[in-house]
Write an enzyme that holds these catalytic residues in place. Structure first.
Site, PDB file in Angstrom:
ATOM      1  N   TYR A 145       0.825  -1.219   0.000  1.00  0.00           N
ATOM      2  CA  TYR A 145       0.000   0.000   0.000  1.00  0.00           C
ATOM      3  C   TYR A 145       0.857   1.266   0.000  1.00  0.00           C
ATOM      4  CZ  TYR A 145      -4.100  -2.928   1.087  1.00  0.00           C
ATOM      5  OH  TYR A 145      -5.088  -3.875   1.036  1.00  0.00           O
ATOM      6  N   LYS A 195       3.120 -14.935   3.001  1.00  0.00           N
ATOM      7  CA  LYS A 195       3.220 -15.765   1.793  1.00  0.00           C
ATOM      8  C   LYS A 195       4.704 -16.014   1.542  1.00  0.00           C
ATOM      9  CE  LYS A 195       0.753 -16.946  -1.131  1.00  0.00           C
ATOM     10  NZ  LYS A 195       0.281 -18.360  -1.355  1.00  0.00           N
ATOM     11  N   ASP A 253      -5.611  -6.592   5.690  1.00  0.00           N
ATOM     12  CA  ASP A 253      -6.812  -5.952   5.152  1.00  0.00           C
ATOM     13  C   ASP A 253      -7.821  -7.018   4.722  1.00  0.00           C
ATOM     14  OD1 ASP A 253      -8.525  -4.020   4.237  1.00  0.00           O
ATOM     15  OD2 ASP A 253      -7.293  -3.379   2.548  1.00  0.00           O
ATOM     16  N   ASP A 257     -11.574  -8.392   6.649  1.00  0.00           N
ATOM     17  CA  ASP A 257     -12.922  -8.419   6.067  1.00  0.00           C
ATOM     18  C   ASP A 257     -13.515  -9.829   6.149  1.00  0.00           C
ATOM     19  OD1 ASP A 257     -12.668  -5.682   5.436  1.00  0.00           O
ATOM     20  OD2 ASP A 257     -13.758  -5.928   3.554  1.00  0.00           O
TER      21      ASP A 257
HETATM   22  C1  LIG Z   1      -6.894   2.652   2.773  1.00  0.00           C
HETATM   23  C2  LIG Z   1      -8.069   1.795   3.093  1.00  0.00           C
HETATM   24  C3  LIG Z   1      -9.210   2.129   2.168  1.00  0.00           C
HETATM   25  C4  LIG Z   1      -7.695   0.335   2.992  1.00  0.00           C
HETATM   26  C5  LIG Z   1      -8.658  -0.597   3.664  1.00  0.00           C
HETATM   27  O1  LIG Z   1      -9.497  -1.236   3.039  1.00  0.00           O
HETATM   28  C6  LIG Z   1      -8.620  -0.738   5.098  1.00  0.00           C
HETATM   29  O2  LIG Z   1      -7.753  -0.166   5.753  1.00  0.00           O
HETATM   30  O3  LIG Z   1      -9.464  -1.494   5.624  1.00  0.00           O
HETATM   31 MG   LIG Z   2     -10.288  -2.902   4.236  1.00  0.00          MG
END
Ligand SMILES: CC(C)CC(=O)C(=O)O
Ligand SMILES: [Mg+2]
Ligand SMILES: NC(=O)C1=CN([C@@H]2O[C@H](COP(=O)(O)OP(=O)(O)OC[C@H]3O[C@@H](n4cnc5c(N)ncnc54)[C@H](O)[C@@H]3O)[C@@H](O)[C@H]2O)C=CC1
Length: 378
Positions: A145, A195, A253, A257
């Site tokens: 990132y 990984k 990240d 999710d």
């Molecule tokens: C910079 C964010 C949009 C990245 C992301 O999806 C997060 O930090 O959960």
């Molecule tokens: Mg995210």
């Protein structure tokens, strides 16, 4: 002299301002019970709303205000309006710049059922998901990132780099959280996700993580798991990873999710991005829900504010050192979600199967906090 805390609120886009409004309402109630503490709140813009106002996803003035605050309460950013903007001017860049400016290198993302009755919202069978309780510690200022980018008509690249110091400091945060004893009084296992079978950046990540743990935390158990098979195992047997998941920016990240899927809604997951090891005095930090700006439901008043309000719990704990209030607020959230008196579903937004609005959930949390945890509809 009053104990002063400086808070910068950046509400963001779409559901960002809707849920931030509830978090601030709750903070006002928390503050009512602590007249000895003065919380100075300033507001600023980030993301698409900042692009619209200043042509930048975050302005230098806002970054400097953030740097001189004790904490930033942040709403999610982004949306289809800004999708055609060039990479360096996307709303999400505002968040990356903020993380970099505050050196908020460790992103802490807990995943558990914040209320017992939420277990029925998981798409997984209760016997598989019951008792899930892990914290993702995601490196937050490096990796793909933040690596240099090249974006042209026919080719694009992101440099995925890790340096020793970045890995060591993140490992120290994972270790500090692992040392906090679990309910059974044991230290937590640390699961390293990477990984290392294909990425050079992962191989150095794994090697330096192991060196740091064996040198500084030999009493902790550290296990490796490739990030792709961890994603599968998190769905198949999530409690296997109870403890700490220590991982890099990209994998953290994605895995966080997945953790929203495990517990039935992204809308309840909080996060803290901190700039020092917790437990050694107040940390400066950024507190935001794990989810994005949810443009598909914005403007309807139905976004779940719980992830943002639980992020406020983390803010009280890590940045304001108000741990009693943090616990009291966490309990109030639990009472509201578990309350069975509201159409038999608790006071919940539609993502959790309820019919309450964002505001009703915020109001209920305030009422329970004030009332000292009596069930308000009981
Ligand atoms: C910079 C964010 C949009 C990245 C992301 O999806 C997060 O930090 O959960
Ligand atoms: Mg995210
Ligand atoms: N930290 C941030 O500001 C982040 C911003 N984004 C941005 O958000 C925008 C939308 O991204 P998506 O991939 O759709 O992810 P998202 O997290 O915004 O939404 C995914 C799904 O979860 C639901 N959801 C999310 N938060 C919810 C809440 N509080 N209550 C109820 N339901 C909720 C949404 O309605 C949607 O169906 C994009 O512009 C993306 O770049 C994405 C992730 C993090």
């Amino acid at each position: 002299m009053a104990n002063r805390k400086k808070l910068l609120v950046l509400s963001g886009d779409h559901v960002g301002p809707e849920i931030i409004k509830e978090a601030i309402k709750v903070l006002d109630v928390v503050a009512e019970f602590r007249p000895d503490i003065e919380i100075d709140i300033e507001y600023g813009l980030i993301g698409g709303t900042s692009l619209n106002a200043y042509g930048l996803p975050i302005s230098d003035q806002t970054l400097e205000k953030a740097a001189s605050s004790d904490a930033v309460l942040l709403g999610s950013v982004g949306g289809p309006e800004w999708e055609h903007f060039p990479g360096h001017l996307r709303p999400e860049i505002g968040i990356l710049k903020l993380r970099a400016r505050l050196n908020a290198f460790a992103n802490i993302r807990p995943c558990r059922f914040f209320a017992t009755s939420l277990i029925n919202r998981s798409p997984l069978k209760p016997e598989i998901v019951a008792g899930v309780n892990f914290i993702i510690v995601r490196e937050n200022c490096g990796g793909a990132y933040f690596g240099s980018k090249d974006e042209r008509e026919e080719i694009g690249s992101d440099l995925w780099v890790y340096r020793r110091a970045e890995i060591e400091r993140c490992a120290r945060v994972s270790a500090a959280l692992a040392m906090q004893p679990s309910h059974s009084g044991e230290k937590h296992i640390v699961w390293n996700a990477d990984k290392a079978n294909v990425l050079a950046s992962s191989r150095i990540w794994r090697r330096i993580t192991h060196e740091t743990f064996s040198r500084e935390f030999p009493e902790l158990e550290l296990q490796d798991q490739l990030a792709d098979s961890m994603a599968m195992l998190l769905v198949k047997s999530p409690t296997k990873f109870n403890g700490i998941i220590h991982t890099d920016n990209t994998f953290g990240d994605i895995l966080s999710d997945i953790s929203g899927g495990l517990i039935g809604s992204l809308g309840v997951l909080p996060s803290a991005s901190i700039s020092s090891v917790p437990g050694q005095g107040p940390c400066k930090g950024i507190y935001e829900a794990v989810h994005g700006s949810a443009p598909d439901i914005s403007g309807k008043g139905i976004a779940n504010p719980v992830g943002q309000i639980l992020s406020l719990v983390l803010l009280l704990r890590f940045s304001f050192e108000m741990s009693d209030e943090a616990t009291r607020l966490e309990n109030a959230i639990q009472v509201v979600l578990d309350s069975s008196e509201y159409q038999g579903l608790g006071i919940r937004t539609p993502d959790l199967g309820g019919s309450a609005s964002t505001k009703e959930v915020g109001d209920a949390i305030c009422a329970v906090y004030r009332s000292g945890f009596q069930t308000i509809y009981g």
